[in-house]
Design an enzyme around this catalytic site. Structure first.
Site, short mmCIF file in Angstrom:
data_model
loop_
_atom_site.label_atom_id
_atom_site.label_comp_id
_atom_site.label_asym_id
_atom_site.label_seq_id
_atom_site.Cartn_x
_atom_site.Cartn_y
_atom_site.Cartn_z
N CYS A 231 33.81 35.24 54.21
CA CYS A 231 33.57 33.81 54.00
C CYS A 231 34.21 33.27 52.72
O CYS A 231 34.43 32.07 52.60
CB CYS A 231 32.07 33.51 54.00
SG CYS A 231 31.29 33.94 55.56
N HIS B 32 31.36 26.42 50.90
CA HIS B 32 31.28 27.17 52.14
C HIS B 32 30.05 26.68 52.91
O HIS B 32 28.98 26.51 52.33
CB HIS B 32 31.15 28.66 51.83
CG HIS B 32 30.87 29.50 53.04
ND1 HIS B 32 31.60 29.37 54.20
CD2 HIS B 32 29.94 30.46 53.27
CE1 HIS B 32 31.13 30.24 55.08
NE2 HIS B 32 30.12 30.90 54.55
N ASN C 173 28.72 27.87 60.59
CA ASN C 173 29.42 28.71 59.62
C ASN C 173 30.69 29.26 60.25
O ASN C 173 30.63 30.11 61.14
CB ASN C 173 28.48 29.84 59.18
CG ASN C 173 29.09 30.75 58.12
OD1 ASN C 173 30.28 30.69 57.87
ND2 ASN C 173 28.25 31.57 57.52
#
Ligand code: UT7
Length: 323
Positions: A118, A250, A280
């Protein structure tokens, strides 16, 4: 702007691409033992895009990169570096960046992938901007692209509802300027790799594996790590929190975004949120959020941005950019 002029990497264009199929929480709840209410309350997620068979990490990355190139006014011939962040490459090798390179028609330039899950886009950005500052690249494409739907365990409701697919890209060019990437700070701590990982791999099981996560533990580390690295990157850039126009984080969980903003005394309206629409998307989430806010006119030239992310490894990082 008060900074000194130097050779820096400046953002010349942004782009994004999402799979054509958008799945709501209610649609997901027809196949998974979950509810729209649980997902919204615990994560803020309402939709995610899921790749069809003909959509891959490289096809999404190529579409996002094309858009960013168009905006920049540069052509494929001008590009001398492609850095692509992904944890879901089309194949174990070659690097997905080389597939994108061929599709774009810039064969011959440097092209490679970066694996930091990520935080991958922050790592990729840091590598590209360092090469530009050092003079070993002039025009770079930096991409975050994922098809996480392919590594999800669709029987595990604690993880499969959280992720989506997509790609975001930026064009970075070297210029003598006060603008551009002012600082980047990156970290990794392998002690925690069992809290968020994939249970397979080319060099171990010979399989791709599925994502496993201890969500509550990751959450706790995320708020601490993100707030500290954001402050660290701002200090390195000589900028103050009050002067930040936009934080582009993020997009893992709306509650992480809110808790981090609260810890930093940051006005929540300065935080770009796309987690409700994209879920996500791992390495794609920061450039997807950046492109959304550039396109809808929130982010304007000369705004002070902080990009930040945290993910498997753990890895985490932040970058301060004068847009
Ligand atoms: O991108 C990398 C970084 N990743 C992250 O930052 C993720 C960080 N973690 C999180 O976002 C949150 O921890 C989650 C969203 C993953 C989970 O939220 P939580 O508030 O920590 O919930 P939990 O895992 O503690 O589960 C609470 C309850 C459990 O039931 P019991 O044991 O209390 O009866 C779960 O079984 O919620 C249940 N549950 C669900 N219920 C309905 C877990 N998943 C679901 C689901 N639908 N999808």
């Amino acid at each position: 702007m008060s900074g000194a002029t130097a050779r820096r990497a400046v953002i010349k264009g942004t782009g994004s691409a999402l799979p054509r199929t958008k799945v709501s929480n209610a649609e997901l709840a027809e196949k998974v033992d979950t509810t729209d209410a649980w997902i919204v309350e615990r994560t803020g997620i309402k939709f995610r895009h899921i790749a069809e068979d003909d959509e891959t990490t490289s096809s999404l990355a190529t579409a996002a990169a094309r858009q960013a190139l168009d905006i920049s006014g540069l052509s494929a011939d001008d590009i001398d570096l492609i850095v692509l962040a992904t944890a879901t490459p089309d194949q174990t090798f070659p690097a997905t960046a080389t597939i994108v390179q061929h599709e774009l028609g810039c064969n011959g330039c440097v092209a490679f992938d970066v694996a930091a899950v990520c935080s991958g886009f922050l790592y990729a950005l840091s590598v590209a901007e360092s090469m530009i500052r050092a003079g070993s690249a002039q025009n770079a494409i930096v991409i975050g692209a994922e098809t996480f739907s392919r590594i999800l365990d669709w029987e595990d409701r604690a993880t499969c509802v959280l992720f989506g697919d997509g790609a975001g890209a930026i064009i970075l060019s070297g210029e003598e300027t006060e603008k551009g990437v002012l600082s980047t700070r990156l970290h990794a701590d392998g002690e925690h790799n069992q809290l968020l990982y994939v249970d397979g791999g080319a060099g171990t099981t010979g399989t791709v594996g599925k994502l496993r996560m201890k969500g509550r533990e990751v959450f706790r580390h995320a708020v601490v790590n993100l707030s500290s690295v954001l402050t660290e990157a701002l200090d390195a850039a000589g900028e103050q929190m009050d002067d930040v126009d936009w934080v582009v984080p993020h997009q893992a969980n709306a509650r992480i975004l809110d808790a981090t903003a609260k810890k930093l005394n940051l006005a929540p309206e300065k935080v770009i949120k796309t987690v409700d629409q994209h879920a996500n998307t791992s390495a794609a989430s920061v450039p997807l959020a950046l492109d959304a806010a550039v396109r809808d006119g929130r982010i304007k030239p000369d705004d002070l941005l902080v990009l930040e992310a945290m993910g498997g490894g753990f890895t985490w990082g932040a970058s301060v950019i004068r847009y």
